[in-house]
Every structure is written in C-alpha cells, then in structure tokens.
Design an enzyme around this catalytic site. Structure first.
Site, PDB file in Angstrom:
ATOM      1  N   ASP A 148       4.750  47.868   7.759  1.00 14.65           N
ATOM      2  CA  ASP A 148       4.804  48.337   6.371  1.00 14.65           C
ATOM      3  C   ASP A 148       5.180  49.818   6.304  1.00 14.65           C
ATOM      4  O   ASP A 148       5.922  50.235   5.415  1.00 14.65           O
ATOM      5  CB  ASP A 148       3.447  48.111   5.687  1.00 14.65           C
ATOM      6  CG  ASP A 148       3.059  46.645   5.649  1.00 14.65           C
ATOM      7  OD1 ASP A 148       3.970  45.798   5.645  1.00 14.65           O
ATOM      8  OD2 ASP A 148       1.853  46.346   5.641  1.00 14.65           O
ATOM      9  N   HIS A 175      -2.178  43.787   4.335  1.00  9.16           N
ATOM     10  CA  HIS A 175      -0.765  43.455   4.563  1.00  9.16           C
ATOM     11  C   HIS A 175      -0.373  42.340   3.599  1.00  9.16           C
ATOM     12  O   HIS A 175      -0.205  41.178   3.964  1.00  9.16           O
ATOM     13  CB  HIS A 175      -0.576  43.012   6.017  1.00  9.16           C
ATOM     14  CG  HIS A 175       0.840  42.711   6.397  1.00  9.16           C
ATOM     15  ND1 HIS A 175       1.864  43.622   6.276  1.00  9.16           N
ATOM     16  CD2 HIS A 175       1.408  41.584   6.913  1.00  9.16           C
ATOM     17  CE1 HIS A 175       3.001  43.064   6.692  1.00  9.16           C
ATOM     18  NE2 HIS A 175       2.744  41.834   7.082  1.00  9.16           N
TER      19      HIS A 175
END
Length: 307
Positions: A148, A175
């Site tokens: 990410d 996530h």
C-alpha cells in the site's frame, strides 16, 4: 538462506523472480497444488539465470512440503485472488482453510521459520496464522502495508510530477479499500513535507486513489495485481535475510500498541533477521487516531467471521 514461496501463481512467481534477481538467497522453493505448475515456473525462471545474472537456485514442487524443510522464510500467497467487484473480505471463507493448512505444514517442516502472509483478507489471515501456530509474534508478518505504501508513493510522485525515488510516505491501518490510512501529513519529497507542494484537495485524491489501488488494478486486469505485490514481498524477505533492519508498515499482532489489542493491523515495524524486531509507535493526530481505530474495528469484524 532457503526461502519457500507457497503459491506459484502470478504473485508467487513474481516474488520468486525478484528474490532471485536480488541474489541474496541460496535457494527458493516454489510450491503449488496444481500438478507440474510450480516445477514449470521454476524451470522457466532458472532459464533466465544467465540472462539476469543470479546464482539463486529455484526449484518447484507439487504439494511436497518435505522439499521446504529448514526454510528460514516462507511466503504464503496461496488462495483465490480477487475478481472485479470483489472485496478482499469476501475471500475469507475459502482462503482461511487454505492458509491454516499451509501454515501448519510449513511450521511442521521448518519450526524456526518466519512467515510472511500475502493471502487476502491479509490482516485476518495474519491473525489466523497467529492463532493456529505456536510461533513467537515477531515471526509472523502481514505484507499489506509495504504494498500500500508503494502505491501511495506512486500516486504522490504522479501528483508532484517528480521521480518516485524523491518521495517517501507510509500507509498504516487495515489492508482494505476503506481501512487504509495514507499518512499524507507526514509524506515528504526529499525531506520537505508534500503539504508544501500539494493542495488539501489534491492530497485527498492521492489518498483515495491509493486506497482503491488494488480494486483499480483488479478492474483493469480482471484479477489481482502481481508485480508490485511480488516486489513488496521480496523487499521484506531481503530485509530479513540480510538483517537490514528496514522500516516497513506491516500487519503485526498488537498487544496495547496504538491502544489496540488482539488484532493484526498495519503499523510501522523494523524488519530484521528475527522478523519483526520492533513495533514503532509514531505520534498520530486526533483525526489519524480516529481513522486507525475505525479501521481496527472493521478488521475485528472480519476476524469474527473466522468463528
């Protein structure tokens, strides 16, 4: 150093390729349940050795965990990937059983292994590994935040119209498309806060584009991405193998850190030869704390589906 990658699909094969090209491991074992698949991927990758200049040996096996014996690091990528319109959370029913079985087999043959979980929903699968395995908490790592953050830095460099190497930034939290918390306030370009260059509106778009980074690629590709996830995993593996003590945001089991307990979620950690060597507690403002707590509640809700 011997490294095992379970799941020879796009993410697993990319991970094995990047590890081999960086040439810090003696052996990478690719394991898959599909007959001949891992063996074929391993052979194809080995045929690039002289072209890419690496000496790492890559071998493949169909479901034979004895071949993974004495692995120091094992990566779990196995499970069904996302399809367009799917959330990571929707994968839990099938992937929980797969991850549980894979993790148990890995520890059976490599009791001192450090496990990196990639399978989705990643925070919950990391939590499941903690609950099922008798391993110290520092030996189980969820990969999501490293990926990410790479996507965040890509979006920042795009907005700044500058090289990605100029940019630093971090994503913490779950996530998931809604749970990620890109720390725009702390992101920098060569040590100068990006807030000096970008408007609040532009930074908000960078943040939102980061959070749907996986979904955007899934819509374009028809399945999950693989190059960036594979590269993210290889960076974590290298930091362990070479005892680099680099800082990454990773999903780790929290016991009071950030005011959170009994869940795995992405926070900054130091990765070295012992896996997670330290959880780094950074000072968050009130808005960031609220968003992290909201993300944690969503992760706990997904964790409850394991029961």
């Amino acid at each position: 150093m011997k490294i095992t990658v379970v799941g020879a699909g796009a993410v697993g094969a990319s991970c094995a390729e990047y590890i081999a090209i960086k040439d810090f491991a003696s052996e990478v074992v690719l394991l898959d349940i599909k007959e001949g698949f891992a063996e074929g991927k391993a052979m194809d990758l080995m045929q690039t050795a002289t072209l890419n200049g690496f000496d790492t040996t890559i071998t493949g096996t169909t479901g034979d965990y004895t071949k993974t014996k004495d692995s120091e690091v094992a990566v779990i990528t196995s499970g069904i990937p996302r399809k367009p319109g799917m959330t990571r959370e929707e994968l839990i029913g099938i992937n929980a059983g797969i991850v549980k079985d894979v993790a148990t087999q890995l520890v059976k043959h490599s009791p001192n292994v450090t496990i990196i979980v990639v399978s989705n929903p990643m925070d919950t699968m990391t939590y499941l590994a903690h609950k099922e395995l008798n391993l110290p908490k520092n030996k189980i790592i969820g990969m999501g935040g490293a990926l990410d953050s790479a996507r965040f830095k890509y979006r920042l460099s795009e907005a700044l119209d500058c090289p990605a190497s100029d940019v630093d930034g971090m994503v913490i939290g779950g996530h998931s498309d809604t749970g990620m918390l890109p720390l725009t306030r702390l992101a920098t370009r060569n040590s100068v806060r990006v807030t000096e260059f970008l408007s609040e509106e532009r930074l908000s778009k960078v943040s939102e584009d980061t959070k749907v980074g996986g979904a955007t690629l899934t819509k374009l590709l028809g399945t999950s991405a693989w190059y960036a996830p594979g590269a993210a995993v290889s960076s974590l593996v290298q930091s362990i193998a070479c005892d680099q003590k680099k800082m990454f945001p990773c999903s780790t089991l929290l016991n009071g850190e950030y005011g959170l307990n009994d869940l795995c979620i992405g926070v900054p950690v130091i990765i070295g030869k012992n896996g997670i060597e330290k959880i780094v507690e950074i000072e968050l403002n009130d808005e960031e704390k609220t968003k992290l707590n909201e993300s944690a509640e969503a992760v706990k809700k997904t964790n409850s589906l394991l029961e």
